[in-house]
Structures are given as C-alpha cells and as structure tokens.
Design a protein around this motif. Sequence first.
Motif, PDB file in Angstrom:
ATOM      1  N   LEU A 113     -50.966  30.851  34.250  1.00 43.04           N
ATOM      2  CA  LEU A 113     -51.242  29.869  35.335  1.00 43.04           C
ATOM      3  C   LEU A 113     -51.097  30.262  36.698  1.00 43.04           C
ATOM      4  N   SER A 114     -49.982  31.358  36.789  1.00 38.00           N
ATOM      5  CA  SER A 114     -50.109  32.008  38.123  1.00 38.00           C
ATOM      6  C   SER A 114     -50.761  33.069  38.589  1.00 38.00           C
ATOM      7  N   LEU A 115     -51.617  33.656  37.640  1.00 38.78           N
ATOM      8  CA  LEU A 115     -52.607  34.664  37.817  1.00 38.78           C
ATOM      9  C   LEU A 115     -53.668  33.916  38.326  1.00 38.78           C
ATOM     10  N   TYR A 116     -54.060  32.588  37.458  1.00 37.76           N
ATOM     11  CA  TYR A 116     -55.262  31.794  38.121  1.00 37.76           C
ATOM     12  C   TYR A 116     -54.952  31.480  39.638  1.00 37.76           C
ATOM     13  N   MET A 117     -53.508  30.836  39.844  1.00 37.09           N
ATOM     14  CA  MET A 117     -53.427  30.276  41.046  1.00 37.09           C
ATOM     15  C   MET A 117     -53.612  31.259  41.927  1.00 37.09           C
ATOM     16  N   ALA A 118     -53.050  32.712  41.783  1.00 46.00           N
ATOM     17  CA  ALA A 118     -53.295  33.587  43.005  1.00 46.00           C
ATOM     18  C   ALA A 118     -54.790  34.013  43.193  1.00 46.00           C
ATOM     19  N   ILE A 119     -55.435  33.990  42.351  1.00 46.84           N
ATOM     20  CA  ILE A 119     -57.046  34.148  42.635  1.00 46.84           C
ATOM     21  C   ILE A 119     -58.218  33.079  43.266  1.00 46.84           C
ATOM     22  N   THR A 120     -57.229  31.643  42.858  1.00 47.97           N
ATOM     23  CA  THR A 120     -58.036  30.548  43.387  1.00 47.97           C
ATOM     24  C   THR A 120     -57.234  30.034  44.675  1.00 47.97           C
ATOM     25  N   SER A 121     -56.429  30.553  45.213  1.00 46.09           N
ATOM     26  CA  SER A 121     -55.906  30.195  46.549  1.00 46.09           C
ATOM     27  C   SER A 121     -54.820  28.791  46.121  1.00 46.09           C
ATOM     28  N   GLY A 122     -54.507  28.775  45.014  1.00 51.81           N
ATOM     29  CA  GLY A 122     -53.687  27.893  44.571  1.00 51.81           C
ATOM     30  C   GLY A 122     -52.079  27.907  45.057  1.00 51.81           C
ATOM     31  N   GLU A 123     -51.736  28.943  45.183  1.00 54.80           N
ATOM     32  CA  GLU A 123     -50.615  29.675  45.635  1.00 54.80           C
ATOM     33  C   GLU A 123     -50.725  31.105  46.344  1.00 54.80           C
ATOM     34  N   SER A 124     -50.042  31.238  47.393  1.00 60.12           N
ATOM     35  CA  SER A 124     -50.173  32.520  48.069  1.00 60.12           C
ATOM     36  C   SER A 124     -49.636  33.699  47.393  1.00 60.12           C
ATOM     37  N   TRP A 125     -50.401  34.686  47.428  1.00 60.03           N
ATOM     38  CA  TRP A 125     -50.219  36.128  46.663  1.00 60.03           C
ATOM     39  C   TRP A 125     -48.985  36.516  46.791  1.00 60.03           C
ATOM     40  N   LYS A 126     -48.421  36.546  48.249  1.00 57.28           N
ATOM     41  CA  LYS A 126     -47.022  36.930  48.594  1.00 57.28           C
ATOM     42  C   LYS A 126     -46.105  36.182  47.765  1.00 57.28           C
ATOM     43  N   LEU A 127     -45.992  35.041  47.552  1.00 64.17           N
ATOM     44  CA  LEU A 127     -45.082  34.340  46.720  1.00 64.17           C
ATOM     45  C   LEU A 127     -45.002  34.837  45.257  1.00 64.17           C
ATOM     46  N   ILE A 128     -46.092  35.008  44.910  1.00 63.19           N
ATOM     47  CA  ILE A 128     -46.305  35.447  43.670  1.00 63.19           C
ATOM     48  C   ILE A 128     -45.835  37.026  43.294  1.00 63.19           C
ATOM     49  N   SER A 129     -46.282  37.656  44.303  1.00 58.58           N
ATOM     50  CA  SER A 129     -46.034  39.344  44.157  1.00 58.58           C
ATOM     51  C   SER A 129     -44.582  39.675  44.657  1.00 58.58           C
ATOM     52  N   ASP A 130     -44.027  38.810  45.474  1.00 59.11           N
ATOM     53  CA  ASP A 130     -42.460  39.175  45.891  1.00 59.11           C
ATOM     54  C   ASP A 130     -41.481  39.434  44.642  1.00 59.11           C
ATOM     55  N   PRO A 131     -41.651  38.344  43.656  1.00 58.87           N
ATOM     56  CA  PRO A 131     -40.814  38.678  42.582  1.00 58.87           C
ATOM     57  C   PRO A 131     -41.081  40.113  41.638  1.00 58.87           C
ATOM     58  N   LEU A 132     -42.368  40.331  41.622  1.00 57.65           N
ATOM     59  CA  LEU A 132     -42.741  41.413  40.890  1.00 57.65           C
ATOM     60  C   LEU A 132     -42.467  42.713  41.608  1.00 57.65           C
ATOM     61  N   MET A 133     -42.507  42.493  42.906  1.00 55.80           N
ATOM     62  CA  MET A 133     -42.064  43.799  43.719  1.00 55.80           C
ATOM     63  C   MET A 133     -40.716  44.052  43.548  1.00 55.80           C
ATOM     64  N   SER A 134     -39.906  43.109  43.644  1.00 52.60           N
ATOM     65  CA  SER A 134     -38.407  43.135  43.276  1.00 52.60           C
ATOM     66  C   SER A 134     -38.038  43.776  41.959  1.00 52.60           C
ATOM     67  N   ILE A 135     -38.945  43.791  40.930  1.00 51.19           N
ATOM     68  CA  ILE A 135     -38.846  44.413  39.692  1.00 51.19           C
ATOM     69  C   ILE A 135     -39.224  45.681  39.839  1.00 51.19           C
ATOM     70  N   GLY A 136     -40.396  45.959  40.358  1.00 51.89           N
ATOM     71  CA  GLY A 136     -40.918  47.455  40.636  1.00 51.89           C
ATOM     72  C   GLY A 136     -42.118  47.437  41.683  1.00 51.89           C
ATOM     73  N   THR A 137     -42.205  48.336  42.439  1.00 50.97           N
ATOM     74  CA  THR A 137     -43.374  48.493  43.380  1.00 50.97           C
ATOM     75  C   THR A 137     -44.679  48.764  42.286  1.00 50.97           C
ATOM     76  N   TYR A 138     -44.409  49.302  41.465  1.00 53.81           N
ATOM     77  CA  TYR A 138     -45.661  49.614  40.374  1.00 53.81           C
ATOM     78  C   TYR A 138     -46.368  48.330  39.878  1.00 53.81           C
ATOM     79  N   LEU A 139     -45.325  47.231  39.732  1.00 52.46           N
ATOM     80  CA  LEU A 139     -45.869  45.975  39.147  1.00 52.46           C
ATOM     81  C   LEU A 139     -46.394  45.107  40.123  1.00 52.46           C
ATOM     82  N   GLY A 140     -45.997  45.263  41.506  1.00 56.79           N
ATOM     83  CA  GLY A 140     -46.955  44.728  42.637  1.00 56.79           C
ATOM     84  C   GLY A 140     -48.226  45.300  42.698  1.00 56.79           C
ATOM     85  N   TYR A 141     -48.254  46.704  42.872  1.00 54.22           N
ATOM     86  CA  TYR A 141     -49.630  47.327  42.698  1.00 54.22           C
ATOM     87  C   TYR A 141     -50.546  46.825  41.794  1.00 54.22           C
ATOM     88  N   PHE A 142     -49.872  46.671  40.352  1.00 53.20           N
ATOM     89  CA  PHE A 142     -50.795  46.261  39.358  1.00 53.20           C
ATOM     90  C   PHE A 142     -51.167  44.855  39.708  1.00 53.20           C
TER      91      PHE A 142
END
Length: 109
Positions: A66-95
């Motif tokens: 659902l989060s991946l779908y919201m990210a590509i359809t502008s249902g949620e900002s990419w930044k809001l979804i990618s920030d938690p991933l970046m806190s785990i690792g930048t490689y995950l944010g780039y992925f």
Amino acid sequence: TDLRLLVAGIAASMKSLIWAFLLFFMLAFTVGVVIMDFVAANVEGLPEEEVDTVMQYFGSLALTILSLYMAITSGESWKLISDPLMSIGTYLGYFFVLYIAIAVFCVLN
C-alpha cells in the motif's frame, strides 16, 4: 454505433490493462518483500519514534505494498515514505527511489 465502437475499444484494451496491473503487482510484491526483509533485520537499533513510523508504512506486506502504491500515485509524499527507510540505511532509500523510477517510467508509462 458510436457507443458500440466505444465499448468495443474499451473491451479490446482490457487485456493490456490486466497485464499492466499484474506487472505492477509483481513489481510491488517483489520490492515489498525485499524492503520488509531489510526493515525486519535492521529495525532493532532505531529509536522508538522511528520504529513507530517504520511500522506505520512497512509493518506488514499489505502495508508495504500500500505504501509503495501510494508513493507512485501521489497518495503520500515520497519523502514521508522514504525518510524511515533512510534512517535504516541510505541503500534502502536509494532502492526505494529506484522502485519509483521503474514503476513510474517503465511500468505505468
């Protein structure tokens, strides 16, 4: 006759639409499993507030897709979804950004 032509055109395009949905779901499922695997392996070292945010978007496979779908359809900002991933690792944010690029430019184009 115009209505019949319109209905025939829509019916003819249904096969392509179904294949596009299937391709998107396979991509989202694969990326979702990879992201959940990395999140589950690396969530222990995060502060409690970040764990809550990560679990909000990536707590289960259904939430991840659902989060991946919201990210590509502008249902949620990419930044809001990618920030938690970046806190785990930048490689995950780039992925995640790579997923967005493939989904938007290749699958949905």
